[in-house]
Scaffold this active site. Structure first.
Site, short mmCIF file in Angstrom:
data_model
loop_
_atom_site.label_atom_id
_atom_site.label_comp_id
_atom_site.label_asym_id
_atom_site.label_seq_id
_atom_site.Cartn_x
_atom_site.Cartn_y
_atom_site.Cartn_z
N SER A 1 -10.44 0.31 -11.90
CA SER A 1 -11.05 -0.37 -10.98
C SER A 1 -11.53 0.35 -9.82
O SER A 1 -12.62 -0.16 -9.27
CB SER A 1 -9.96 -1.32 -10.37
OG SER A 1 -8.63 -0.64 -9.94
N HIS B 1 -8.26 -1.70 -2.80
CA HIS B 1 -9.22 -0.93 -3.39
C HIS B 1 -10.27 -0.83 -2.56
O HIS B 1 -10.36 -1.32 -1.39
CB HIS B 1 -9.87 -1.88 -4.59
CG HIS B 1 -9.03 -1.91 -5.74
ND1 HIS B 1 -8.10 -2.72 -5.84
CD2 HIS B 1 -8.96 -1.22 -7.00
CE1 HIS B 1 -7.52 -2.62 -6.96
NE2 HIS B 1 -8.14 -1.64 -7.63
#
Length: 333
Positions: free
Chosen positions: A63, A300
């Site tokens: 990711s 993230h």
């Protein structure tokens, strides 16, 4: 014999300066070396940049490479099967592809949630990511290991704990074991990439420190002690990934082989921009209030974070592995 005798007689009655010329013309002896009609091909050692840009670029990973932190399900995903992989044009990979004139095509195959095993065997019914690498690939970028270490459930456990609980740091032994188990799996991934593209440069990215180096306040139910521990296990993960990458690079160097495996330690890359800072390069906890679920963008990189990752990769492309490349071009004059 008559021809030879006649030639000898002829040579005896001409000026001395013409002997060599006549000997060469008649007997093919004493001739001056002929001028070379061409030069032999030459081997030219390629620079690190020339190696990286000589073929195609393939972006692999999890990711942190797919662009999870900026993925928008309402927009058009980047590439085939990207919707399930949460692949976004905002990731560093498309930025790197657009910054250079590669000799081949650019392929963006990173997939959110990917483990080392899924890079080798496939995910969501797609072909394995490593299978996208070929002999025509000259640059590979990769981030991997966070899912093997179980960072998503680890963070969930840390955030969902009772405020006074030690459930976050109590995961230490399990996380350390998973990081130790990562090393042989990462070796398999790098071996698979090298087998398909033995002359490519492979750039392996580490993960950024998620919280300030000296946290002083609670952030999203994470105490200062929790944050220090999460920083510490990120350091452990990076050290494991970096050690395996350096093993490969040392072998390549020792055998004078082409290509490289280069580790970029991104641990301090977001320094001053961690979660909880005024301008973070990482998303904090993102909750979908309508569904009361934690959005996958949590923890993230933001758009700024992915731009920073692109800078790190571009800097490494320019700098190279810190040694002469053993890639050569056969040049014909």
């Amino acid at each position: 014999m008559a021809v030879v005798a006649g030639a000898a007689l002829a040579l005896s009655v001409v000026p001395l300066g013409l002997h060599t010329m006549l000997g060469c013309a008649v007997l093919d002896v004493g001739c001056a070396p002929a001028e070379p009609r061409g030069r032999l091909p030459e081997l030219t050692r390629l620079t690190p940049v020339e190696v990286a840009l000589s073929g195609g670029y393939v972006a692999l990973g999890d990711s942190y490479s797919s662009g999870e932190g900026v993925y928008d399900g309402a927009g058009a995903p980047a590439g085939d099967g990207a919707a399930r992989c949460h692949r976004s044009d905002g990731s560093y990979a498309p930025q790197v592809a657009g910054a250079h004139a590669f000799g081949g095509e650019a392929g963006f195959w990173a997939c959110s949630g990917a483990t080392t095993g899924q890079l080798l065997r496939g995910q969501h019914g797609h072909a394995p990511q490593v299978s996208r690498v070929s002999a025509g690939t000259s640059l590979v970028t990769l981030s991997i290991g966070g899912n093997d270490a179980g960072f998503a459930p680890v963070l969930t456990e840390c955030i969902a704990k009772l405020p006074w609980s030690s459930a976050c740091v109590d995961q230490d032994a399990r996380v350390r074991q998973r990081i130790d188990e990562l090393r042989p799996r990462l070796r398999q991934v790098l071996a698979g990439i090298r087998a398909r593209a033995p002359e490519a440069r492979v750039i392996v990215l580490g993960y950024p420190r998620p919280f300030p180096a000296a946290p002083s306040k609670t952030v999203t139910n994470l105490s200062a002690a929790d944050q220090r521990w999460l920083n510490g296990v990120t350091r452990l993960l990076n050290d494991a990934v970096g050690a395996v990458a350096r093993e490969f690079e040392q072998l390549i160097t020792a055998f004078g082989a082409p290509g490289s495996v280069e580790y970029v330690d991104a641990y301090d890359a977001f320094d001053g921009h961690e979660v909880g800072q005024p301008r973070p390069y990482l998303n904090g906890l993102v909750v979908d209030l309508g569904e009361l679920t934690v959005n996958a963008r949590s923890f993230h990189p933001t758009a700024d974070g992915y731009r920073r990752f692109a800078e790190l990769v571009n800097e490494r492309i320019a700098a190279g592995p810190g040694r002469p490349m053993n890639n050569f071009r056969l040049a014909t004059p």
